[in-house]
Design a protein around this motif. Structure first.
Motif, PDB file in Angstrom:
ATOM      1  N   VAL A 189       0.816  -1.219   0.000  1.00  0.00           N
ATOM      2  CA  VAL A 189       0.000   0.000   0.000  1.00  0.00           C
ATOM      3  C   VAL A 189       0.848   1.267   0.000  1.00  0.00           C
ATOM      4  O   VAL A 189       0.513   2.248  -0.663  1.00  0.00           O
ATOM      5  N   PHE A 190       1.979   1.244   0.725  1.00  0.00           N
ATOM      6  CA  PHE A 190       2.751   2.476   0.941  1.00  0.00           C
ATOM      7  C   PHE A 190       4.173   2.381   0.400  1.00  0.00           C
ATOM      8  O   PHE A 190       5.052   3.134   0.837  1.00  0.00           O
ATOM      9  N   ALA A 191       4.433   1.507  -0.531  1.00  0.00           N
ATOM     10  CA  ALA A 191       5.803   1.171  -0.936  1.00  0.00           C
ATOM     11  C   ALA A 191       6.706   2.374  -1.156  1.00  0.00           C
ATOM     12  O   ALA A 191       7.841   2.425  -0.672  1.00  0.00           O
ATOM     13  N   GLU A 192       6.238   3.383  -1.897  1.00  0.00           N
ATOM     14  CA  GLU A 192       7.082   4.522  -2.250  1.00  0.00           C
ATOM     15  C   GLU A 192       7.138   5.584  -1.148  1.00  0.00           C
ATOM     16  O   GLU A 192       7.848   6.577  -1.290  1.00  0.00           O
ATOM     17  N   GLU A 193       6.408   5.376  -0.081  1.00  0.00           N
ATOM     18  CA  GLU A 193       6.302   6.395   0.957  1.00  0.00           C
ATOM     19  C   GLU A 193       7.028   6.017   2.237  1.00  0.00           C
ATOM     20  O   GLU A 193       6.910   6.710   3.241  1.00  0.00           O
ATOM     21  N   VAL A 194       7.777   4.927   2.202  1.00  0.00           N
ATOM     22  CA  VAL A 194       8.477   4.452   3.392  1.00  0.00           C
ATOM     23  C   VAL A 194       9.946   4.839   3.309  1.00  0.00           C
ATOM     24  O   VAL A 194      10.635   4.510   2.342  1.00  0.00           O
ATOM     25  N   SER A 195      10.412   5.543   4.319  1.00  0.00           N
ATOM     26  CA  SER A 195      11.819   5.924   4.411  1.00  0.00           C
ATOM     27  C   SER A 195      12.476   5.093   5.506  1.00  0.00           C
ATOM     28  O   SER A 195      11.936   4.978   6.614  1.00  0.00           O
ATOM     29  N   ARG A 196      13.627   4.516   5.193  1.00  0.00           N
ATOM     30  CA  ARG A 196      14.339   3.680   6.158  1.00  0.00           C
ATOM     31  C   ARG A 196      15.675   4.319   6.526  1.00  0.00           C
ATOM     32  O   ARG A 196      16.464   4.656   5.652  1.00  0.00           O
ATOM     33  N   ARG A 197      15.894   4.471   7.814  1.00  0.00           N
ATOM     34  CA  ARG A 197      17.177   4.984   8.300  1.00  0.00           C
ATOM     35  C   ARG A 197      17.926   3.836   8.961  1.00  0.00           C
ATOM     36  O   ARG A 197      17.638   3.450  10.086  1.00  0.00           O
ATOM     37  N   GLU A 198      18.862   3.255   8.233  1.00  0.00           N
ATOM     38  CA  GLU A 198      19.644   2.164   8.784  1.00  0.00           C
ATOM     39  C   GLU A 198      20.714   2.720   9.709  1.00  0.00           C
ATOM     40  O   GLU A 198      21.459   3.631   9.340  1.00  0.00           O
ATOM     41  N   LEU A 199      20.785   2.163  10.923  1.00  0.00           N
ATOM     42  CA  LEU A 199      21.690   2.682  11.949  1.00  0.00           C
ATOM     43  C   LEU A 199      23.042   1.974  11.955  1.00  0.00           C
ATOM     44  O   LEU A 199      23.867   2.238  12.824  1.00  0.00           O
ATOM     45  N   GLN A 200      23.253   1.063  10.999  1.00  0.00           N
ATOM     46  CA  GLN A 200      24.523   0.346  10.850  1.00  0.00           C
ATOM     47  C   GLN A 200      24.910  -0.350  12.158  1.00  0.00           C
ATOM     48  O   GLN A 200      26.047  -0.270  12.623  1.00  0.00           O
ATOM     49  N   LEU A 201      23.929  -1.039  12.713  1.00  0.00           N
ATOM     50  CA  LEU A 201      24.145  -1.771  13.966  1.00  0.00           C
ATOM     51  C   LEU A 201      23.400  -3.106  13.891  1.00  0.00           C
ATOM     52  O   LEU A 201      22.185  -3.146  13.690  1.00  0.00           O
ATOM     53  N   ASN A 202      24.147  -4.192  14.041  1.00  0.00           N
ATOM     54  CA  ASN A 202      23.574  -5.533  14.088  1.00  0.00           C
ATOM     55  C   ASN A 202      23.394  -5.982  15.528  1.00  0.00           C
ATOM     56  O   ASN A 202      24.256  -5.727  16.382  1.00  0.00           O
ATOM     57  N   ILE A 203      22.284  -6.659  15.794  1.00  0.00           N
ATOM     58  CA  ILE A 203      22.048  -7.219  17.120  1.00  0.00           C
ATOM     59  C   ILE A 203      21.538  -8.645  16.964  1.00  0.00           C
ATOM     60  O   ILE A 203      20.656  -8.912  16.153  1.00  0.00           O
ATOM     61  N   ALA A 204      22.111  -9.545  17.755  1.00  0.00           N
ATOM     62  CA  ALA A 204      21.634 -10.919  17.835  1.00  0.00           C
ATOM     63  C   ALA A 204      21.114 -11.159  19.240  1.00  0.00           C
ATOM     64  O   ALA A 204      21.811 -10.879  20.228  1.00  0.00           O
ATOM     65  N   TYR A 205      19.886 -11.652  19.325  1.00  0.00           N
ATOM     66  CA  TYR A 205      19.259 -11.934  20.618  1.00  0.00           C
ATOM     67  C   TYR A 205      19.058 -13.441  20.743  1.00  0.00           C
ATOM     68  O   TYR A 205      18.797 -14.127  19.759  1.00  0.00           O
TER      69      TYR A 205
END
Length: 411
Positions: free
Chosen positions: A165-181
């Motif tokens: 529905v919103f494909a072109e309206e989503v902005s992603r800010r990748e924080l360059q941080l990996n986490i494993a839980y």
């Protein structure tokens, strides 16, 4: 005709909170979840700020208190396990909140409290969405085609339905941080404190107590490459290489993750959208505004968002309407606008990270690690500890929660 109908995609805390309140407000609610069954387990989360009031309104605060993880506070340690600085639970906030609980436990409490008539279907997902404006129609994996007054997407940060529905309206800010839980075995040396260790090369290790006799562990490291894109076996192998020689109890966590059944890998990404709704489709929770663990308060915002969305939807029909008129009298567009205007400030505040984050807290050199430990040691002193605890002041607002119009429901 009849009661308005909502489809909620995602049996997350956001989805279940929304289902709880919409059901109480007289909506016919269906929740679908792509997982084949309810997902127990998960890591430590907390309930903060206005979410505590929402929890009280739900009548669930005592149940949450009875299921807390027993965590007494946060202790930063060095490579020998010696405490550099400690921050005990003091009041409702701080690094360790007063209400710390496992994600699965909180979701289960809300699930069990859902009003009669809320329908949950597992192993189901949306394949396509049609929204002409006066209704929304979905085609499901099962082959069914269903029509609703409103579709609410609460699937999480990597929501596939949101993209429809919103494909072109989503902005992603990748924080360059990996986490494993993951969950590992508890040893006699473990206690009820969150133990937090910072190593060189942008690496961190955490051990947290739970209420099930095990330990919730975390490995985090800074990288431009997402570990979440790898297969689980490849990710485990990469963790072993990256954390080689990191010190403290790193080897224990690596070995524990090799057999743990619930290891989860994430590449922290904030989600930002100019609008959280379009016609008769809206997003809530991480699908709308993922703040990541660095921003904090994700579970609290999920609880608040579900309540606020339902509150404005409950106000969108004429109180004098009969049950057969309500669906026709809804002003869904206005309700969704009011929901967004109320939630935006509290979400924007949570997404604002300190300058330099995450690199500031994930140093590469021994000097950087030493500087962090010095700051922590000073901040842990009594007079400064309360100032440092403000880092946990998320999901707060001076505004009153909107009024919700409830109807009599069967319990």
């Amino acid at each position: 005709m009849g009661n308005p109908k909502a489809l909620i995609s995602g049996a997350s805390i956001a989805g279940l909170s929304t289902a709880f309140w919409l059901g109480k407000a007289g909506w016919d609610v269906t929740v679908i979840e792509r997982a084949e069954a309810f997902r127990d387990g998960g890591q430590n989360i907390d309930v903060r700020g206005a979410a505590r009031e929402v929890l009280r309104k739900m009548g669930l605060e005592d149940q949450v208190r009875a299921r807390t993880t027993t965590e007494k506070g946060t202790a930063f340690v060095n490579g020998q396990g010696e405490v550099v600085g400690a921050f005990p639970v003091e009041g409702s906030d701080g690094l360790t909140a007063e209400l710390e609980i496992l994600r699965g436990d909180l979701a289960r409490i809300v699930l069990d409290a859902l009003p009669a008539g809320v329908n949950i279907r597992y192993g189901e997902r949306i394949e396509s969405v049609s929204d002409p404006g006066d209704y929304v129609q979905v085609a499901l994996r099962s082959g069914a085609t269903e029509t609703y007054d409103l579709l609410i997407i609460a699937e999480g940060v990597r929501s596939k339905t949101r993209e429809l529905v919103f494909a072109e309206e989503v902005s992603r800010r990748e924080l360059q941080l990996n986490i494993a839980y993951g969950t590992i075995a508890r040893t006699p040396e473990d206690d009820d404190w969150w133990r937090w260790y910072t190593a060189t090369e942008k690496r961190q290790v955490c051990l947290r107590p739970d209420n099930q006799g095990t330990i919730r562990a975390m490995l985090a490291y800074g990288s431009e490459r997402s570990i979440a894109d790898l297969s689980p076996d490849q990710a485990r192998s990469e963790l072993r290489d990256i954390f080689a020689g990191a010190g403290w109890q790193t080897d224990r966590v690596i070995e524990g993750f090799s057999t743990s059944q619930d290891v989860y890998f994430d590449y922290l990404t904030q989600i930002k959208m100019p609008d959280w709704s379009k016609k008769r489709v809206c997003v809530t929770g991480d699908a709308a505004w993922c703040v990541t663990p660095l921003g904090g308060g994700g579970s609290s915002l999920a609880l608040i968002g579900g309540y606020v969305l339902a509150a404005f939807l409950s106000q969108s029909s004429d109180e004098s309407s009969t049950s057969t008129q309500k669906a026709d009298n809804l002003n869904i567009s206005e309700a969704l606008d009011r929901y967004e205007k109320w939630m935006r400030p509290i979400v924007d505040d949570a997404q604002k990270l300190p300058p330099g984050t995450p690199d500031l807290f994930y140093p590469r050199t021994k000097m950087g690690v030493g500087t962090i430990r010095t700051v922590i040691r000073i901040a842990s002193f009594g007079p400064l500890r309360k100032v440092a605890s403000r880092m946990g002041h998320v999901a707060r607002t001076k505004r009153e929660l909107p009024e919700i119009r409830l109807v009599q429901t069967k319990s």
